[in-house]
Design a protein around this motif. Sequence first.
Motif, PDB file in Angstrom:
ATOM      1  N   ARG A 116      77.471  13.120  19.037  1.00  0.00           N
ATOM      2  CA  ARG A 116      76.146  12.613  19.328  1.00  0.00           C
ATOM      3  C   ARG A 116      76.071  11.117  19.021  1.00  0.00           C
ATOM      4  N   GLU A 117      75.560  10.353  19.943  1.00  0.00           N
ATOM      5  CA  GLU A 117      75.338   8.928  19.719  1.00  0.00           C
ATOM      6  C   GLU A 117      74.249   8.768  18.666  1.00  0.00           C
ATOM      7  N   GLU A 118      74.465   7.813  17.747  1.00  0.00           N
ATOM      8  CA  GLU A 118      73.474   7.596  16.693  1.00  0.00           C
ATOM      9  C   GLU A 118      72.252   6.863  17.256  1.00  0.00           C
ATOM     10  N   SER A 119      72.451   6.070  18.273  1.00  0.00           N
ATOM     11  CA  SER A 119      71.336   5.310  18.812  1.00  0.00           C
ATOM     12  C   SER A 119      71.648   5.010  20.265  1.00  0.00           C
ATOM     13  N   GLY A 120      70.757   4.309  20.925  1.00  0.00           N
ATOM     14  CA  GLY A 120      71.039   3.910  22.294  1.00  0.00           C
ATOM     15  C   GLY A 120      70.155   4.647  23.278  1.00  0.00           C
ATOM     16  N   ALA A 121      69.726   5.866  22.925  1.00  0.00           N
ATOM     17  CA  ALA A 121      68.827   6.578  23.830  1.00  0.00           C
ATOM     18  C   ALA A 121      67.460   5.898  23.779  1.00  0.00           C
ATOM     19  N   ALA A 122      66.823   5.778  24.953  1.00  0.00           N
ATOM     20  CA  ALA A 122      65.526   5.106  25.001  1.00  0.00           C
ATOM     21  C   ALA A 122      64.420   6.073  24.595  1.00  0.00           C
ATOM     22  N   ARG A 123      63.346   5.532  24.035  1.00  0.00           N
ATOM     23  CA  ARG A 123      62.160   6.344  23.735  1.00  0.00           C
ATOM     24  C   ARG A 123      61.482   6.758  25.038  1.00  0.00           C
ATOM     25  N   PRO A 124      60.691   7.810  24.988  1.00  0.00           N
ATOM     26  CA  PRO A 124      59.890   8.128  26.164  1.00  0.00           C
ATOM     27  C   PRO A 124      58.932   6.959  26.441  1.00  0.00           C
ATOM     28  N   ARG A 125      58.711   6.654  27.716  1.00  0.00           N
ATOM     29  CA  ARG A 125      57.810   5.552  28.069  1.00  0.00           C
ATOM     30  C   ARG A 125      56.376   6.066  28.069  1.00  0.00           C
ATOM     31  N   PRO A 126      55.418   5.208  27.727  1.00  0.00           N
ATOM     32  CA  PRO A 126      54.026   5.642  27.810  1.00  0.00           C
ATOM     33  C   PRO A 126      53.649   5.956  29.262  1.00  0.00           C
ATOM     34  N   VAL A 127      52.834   6.968  29.423  1.00  0.00           N
ATOM     35  CA  VAL A 127      52.311   7.274  30.758  1.00  0.00           C
ATOM     36  C   VAL A 127      51.024   6.457  30.934  1.00  0.00           C
ATOM     37  N   VAL A 128      51.047   5.507  31.840  1.00  0.00           N
ATOM     38  CA  VAL A 128      49.892   4.618  32.063  1.00  0.00           C
ATOM     39  C   VAL A 128      49.221   5.036  33.362  1.00  0.00           C
ATOM     40  N   ASN A 129      47.913   5.304  33.289  1.00  0.00           N
ATOM     41  CA  ASN A 129      47.173   5.698  34.493  1.00  0.00           C
ATOM     42  C   ASN A 129      45.819   4.986  34.517  1.00  0.00           C
ATOM     43  N   ARG A 130      45.000   5.298  35.525  1.00  0.00           N
ATOM     44  CA  ARG A 130      43.726   4.587  35.668  1.00  0.00           C
ATOM     45  C   ARG A 130      42.841   4.760  34.437  1.00  0.00           C
ATOM     46  N   ASP A 131      42.970   5.917  33.765  1.00  0.00           N
ATOM     47  CA  ASP A 131      42.091   6.199  32.629  1.00  0.00           C
ATOM     48  C   ASP A 131      42.455   5.404  31.376  1.00  0.00           C
ATOM     49  N   ASN A 132      43.755   5.088  31.213  1.00  0.00           N
ATOM     50  CA  ASN A 132      44.139   4.454  29.945  1.00  0.00           C
ATOM     51  C   ASN A 132      44.768   3.070  30.132  1.00  0.00           C
ATOM     52  N   ALA A 133      44.775   2.555  31.380  1.00  0.00           N
ATOM     53  CA  ALA A 133      45.451   1.276  31.628  1.00  0.00           C
ATOM     54  C   ALA A 133      44.886   0.166  30.735  1.00  0.00           C
TER      55      ALA A 133
END
Lengths: 131, 308
Positions: B168-185
């Motif tokens: 298993r890689e210790e790091s390097g995997a990206a975090r989940p990206r925020p879901v941006v939509n009309r309600d929370n932009a």
Amino acid sequence: MRAGDELPALTVPVTRTFVVAGAIASRDFQDVHHDAEAARAKGSPDIFLNILTTNGLVGRFVTDHFGPRATLVKVSIRLGVPNYPGDDLVLTGRIASVNDRTAEVSVIGTNRLGRHVTGTVTVTLPPPVPA
Amino acid sequence: MDDPEDVYPLLKTYEGRPAGSGRGKDPVNAPMIRHWCEAMGDANPAYAGADPVAPPTMLQAWIMDGLSGPTGRTAAYGELLALLDSAGCTAVVATDCEQEYLRPLRPGNVITFDSVIESVSPRKTTRLGTGHFVTTRTDIRADGEPAGTHRFRILKYAPAKAFAKGVREESGAARPRPVVNRDNAGFWEGVAERRLLIQRCDACAALRFPWLPGCGGCGSPEWTAVEASGAGTVFSYVVVHHPPFPAFDPPYAVALIELAEGIRMISNISGVPHDRVRIGMPVELEFVRVDGGQLLPVFRAPAPQVAR
């Protein structure tokens, strides 16, 4: 004993058994010194010599030359490349300075990968036995 | 979870604090001396026979923790190591050892010691990975008399990579990206400007978070974005140990922060290790950049008080 004198080189065959024996004799149970699989998970290709064993070898290298009546005063070492099993460690040394019965010895240990240890050892010798 | 650049000022506060003290698990003894000499191939007659001295370079061996683990370690040293762990510096390697020997050690000598955290380096990038050098100095006594000093430097680092495939890689995997939509932009636009925006209902003035199209109290779809002061307290928290997610390095704390304005939001706590987060702890908003781009609001806890 003069500044500039070279010590006879010491070649230590670093076997897997040697790495483990040194680690356990120095009570160092870090897995990278006895468990190859754990070492690989931490980014190392194999187990490697622990610093206490390298320190012990540097001390031995100097007292082998100066004899059992010599006393180690200081041993300072810095590690460079690791020493993996199957790679001989060759220790060389040179007397850097002499002050009365005290000598400062520069020690270098190299293996296939390069410089494993650089160190300075201060050692005092007993007064010569009167004839 | 922290930007590793942020952790150094806190690491630095541990300089000068005690690292440990205690007693060697065994007095100096001939069997350990013999095992050492066998392992090192050292045939020096001074270390054998009826009245042996211990090889001076064994100095550290007499105070090693062994398999039964650390006994004399201070909370401060444990915290320092935990902080480094939480900054991703989970691996350790010894780099330097400087010893001075004041008197020979002989079988029967009882070993006691005191250690201090001498220095913590700024973040350094090495062949093994990026991390911090930690130097400790230990004074060692035999039967109560000074017998030697032992200065030891380790590198606590984030491994550059695991060596074998399938590990298993210790790091390097990206975090989940925020879901941006009309309600929370509007919220994410505020974050990009380093402002924490909350919604206030135009009809009933209720504040709400997270962002929603209508007021949960009166149903009005009209609202205005207002900026939070950034002050808050930890209302509750959990520590995540399992399951691990590739972009995160457990254990880490996930906190519910109550803002001074009264609304609550979920975030990370920066500035203290996961096991120092407490309910009621005051925190201050700060923004950290993760994965080389995404700005996130997190909450910084005050640095622990330093006792010297």
